[in-house]
Scaffold this active site. Structure first.
Site, PDB file in Angstrom:
ATOM      1  N   GLU A   1      20.442   3.714  73.678  1.00  0.00           N
ATOM      2  CA  GLU A   1      20.654   2.692  74.709  1.00  0.00           C
ATOM      3  C   GLU A   1      22.129   2.321  74.724  1.00  0.00           C
ATOM      4  O   GLU A   1      22.568   1.456  73.943  1.00  0.00           O
ATOM      5  CB  GLU A   1      19.826   1.440  74.402  1.00  0.00           C
TER       6      GLU A   1
ATOM      7  N   HIS B   1      18.098  -3.585  68.157  1.00  0.00           N
ATOM      8  CA  HIS B   1      18.410  -3.630  69.590  1.00  0.00           C
ATOM      9  C   HIS B   1      19.787  -4.267  69.790  1.00  0.00           C
ATOM     10  O   HIS B   1      20.204  -5.154  69.043  1.00  0.00           O
ATOM     11  CB  HIS B   1      17.345  -4.426  70.351  1.00  0.00           C
TER      12      HIS B   1
END
Ligand SMILES: O=C[C@H](O)COP(=O)(O)O
Length: 255
Positions: A176, A102
């Site tokens: 993302e 992430h």
């Protein structure tokens, strides 16, 4: 050649570190209430709470088809790695998915393509589905340049992960864009569709299922605009209200 059939849609939410212990468990109980609705037959659903609530969440979700995920793992199964969390133990605790790479872990905790890939290999080895977050750091103001730059930055992120897992292992890639995480609104839909369509080609030869999600300020109303490029959404803040999550599930599940 006709386009390959698209994989089953999937929606998931990470609680990141937003909740305290009781709030996480009540959120997971709220998700359980959504189970059994019409979406069940059409899409997969997952939740990724913090490590401490993993086992209690597994117990709550046990009667459901909702998949549980962990927010990270280490790349070794056992040993002198103080503070790290074993993929073997995460699997034994009831997780099916592990989130890796992430942007917050890349920016604050030194995660790299190399470590994310090693962890993806460890996940697959332990029967976990790696959900690897990829995305470009900056946003170019000219749309066509933005797409090209994003593809260029994301390609090695994807390739390093795909090289580290068996060809038949299931993989989830969450596109993302870093600049769209924690923002007021998601990235421009055309940008997401153009980038994800190209990224899908990188996994085209795999025999394992590869699903591509979008994440970054996604919420109700996001999916329909980007459905051409993605197989679902990876949600943060805007799904921490269970009513919003329900709306998204209905949108993605087509109810
Ligand atoms: O893990 C989820 C993504 O980073 C998106 O988070 P966000 O929707 O709060 O921007």
């Amino acid at each position: 050649m006709p386009p390959l059939p698209r994989p089953r849609r999937i929606v998931g939410v990470s609680t990141k570190m937003y909740f305290d212990l009781q709030s996480t468990l009540s959120y997971v109980r709220g998700m359980l209430q959504l189970d059994g609705d019409a979406w069940n037959a059409r899409i997969d659903l997952f939740v990724i709470p913090d490590f401490v609530t993993l086992m209690a969440s597994a117990e709550i979700l046990q009667p459901s088809s909702i998949m549980l995920g962990a927010q990270d793992i280490f790349w070794e199964d056992k040993g002198a790695y103080t503070g790290e969390v074993s993929p073997l133990v995460v699997r034994q605790a009831g997780a099916k998915i592990v989130e890796l790479g992430h942007a917050e872990r890349r920016a604050m905790f030194g995660e790299t393509d190399e470590t994310a890939a090693k962890k993806a290999g460890a996940a697959a080895r332990n029967g976990l589905i790696p959900l690897v977050c990829i995305g470009e750091k900056t946003h170019h103001s000219v749309a066509s340049a933005a797409v090209g730059a994003a593809i260029q930055e994301c390609t090695p992120q994807v390739n390093s992960v795909l090289a580290a897992v068996p060809d038949d292992a299931e993989v989830i890639l969450a596109y993302e864009p870093v600049w769209a995480i924690g923002a007021a609104q998601p990235a421009d839909p055309d940008h997401v569709v153009n980038v994800t369509k190209e990224l899908r080609k990188l996994a085209a030869g795999r025999s394992g299922v590869t699903r591509i999600l979008y994440g970054g300020s996604a919420g109700p109303g996001t999916f329909a605009k980007i459905a051409e490029g993605v197989d679902g959404l990876f949600l943060g803040r805007f799904a921490h209200d269970i009513h919003n999550l329900k709306k998204v599930i209905e949108e993605v599940g087509g109810a």
